[in-house]
Scaffold this motif. Structure first.
Motif, short mmCIF file in Angstrom:
data_model
loop_
_atom_site.label_atom_id
_atom_site.label_comp_id
_atom_site.label_asym_id
_atom_site.label_seq_id
_atom_site.Cartn_x
_atom_site.Cartn_y
_atom_site.Cartn_z
N LEU A 136 -24.64 -39.10 -16.13
CA LEU A 136 -25.58 -39.21 -17.27
C LEU A 136 -26.82 -40.27 -17.02
N VAL A 137 -27.90 -39.78 -16.80
CA VAL A 137 -29.18 -40.77 -16.54
C VAL A 137 -29.93 -40.84 -17.68
N GLY A 170 -23.69 -38.00 -27.25
CA GLY A 170 -24.04 -39.15 -28.32
C GLY A 170 -25.07 -40.22 -27.65
N TRP A 171 -25.64 -40.96 -28.57
CA TRP A 171 -26.57 -42.11 -28.15
C TRP A 171 -25.84 -43.10 -29.03
N TYR A 216 -27.51 -46.26 -24.81
CA TYR A 216 -26.51 -45.47 -23.79
C TYR A 216 -26.63 -43.98 -24.25
N CYS A 217 -26.24 -43.33 -23.60
CA CYS A 217 -25.92 -41.75 -23.56
C CYS A 217 -24.70 -41.61 -23.08
N ALA A 218 -23.83 -40.59 -23.90
CA ALA A 218 -22.44 -40.63 -23.80
C ALA A 218 -21.94 -38.95 -23.99
N ALA A 219 -20.91 -38.79 -23.15
CA ALA A 219 -20.35 -37.37 -23.34
C ALA A 219 -18.94 -37.45 -23.42
N TYR A 228 -17.50 -40.15 -20.86
CA TYR A 228 -18.60 -40.45 -19.84
C TYR A 228 -19.94 -41.11 -20.22
N TRP A 229 -20.45 -42.10 -19.52
CA TRP A 229 -21.50 -42.96 -20.11
C TRP A 229 -22.66 -43.02 -18.96
#
Length: 120
Positions: A4-5, A35-36, A95-98, A109-110
């Motif tokens: 995730l970038v 998510g953010w 941060y982006c997360a999944a 995942y981050w």
């Protein structure tokens, strides 16, 4: 390998706008929740917004409702966070997360984060 970038952070004046992007790769994210989150200096990381990749259902923390919009582009495998009417208190690393089934803010995942600074 999932990656995730994030990109799009920067310095903006109060009342301004920014759009963050999260480019996702390494697997199929259909059915995942993206998510953010954000972490201000000296504070804990908190949830900001999330979207279910397949259904498009969105969730927001109260403090950003009406100002931020989360969306996704399936063709580009990218999630966006459109931020309007920015306030100094929005300053943080975003941060982006999944995760397939996030529970209590726990995501598998981050990304590495992108800095957003709201200041005049």
């Amino acid at each position: 390998q999932v990656q995730l970038v994030e990109s799009g952070g920067g310095l903006v004046q109060p009342g301004g706008s920014l759009t963050l992007s999260c480019a996702a790769s390494g697997r199929t994210f259909s059915g995942y929740t993206m998510g953010w989150f954000r972490q201000a200096p000296g504070k804990e990381r908190i949830f900001v917004a999330a979207v279910n990749w397949s259904r498009g259902t969105t969730y927001y923390v109260n403090s950003v409702k009406g100002r931020f919009t989360i969306s996704r582009d399936n063709a580009k495998n990218t999630v966006y966070l459109q931020m309007n009417s920015l306030k100094p208190e929005d300053t943080a690393v975003y941060y982006c997360a999944a995760d397939e089934f996030p529970t209590n803010g726990v995501y598998d995942y981050w990304g590495q984060g992108t800095q957003v600074t709201v200041s005049s």
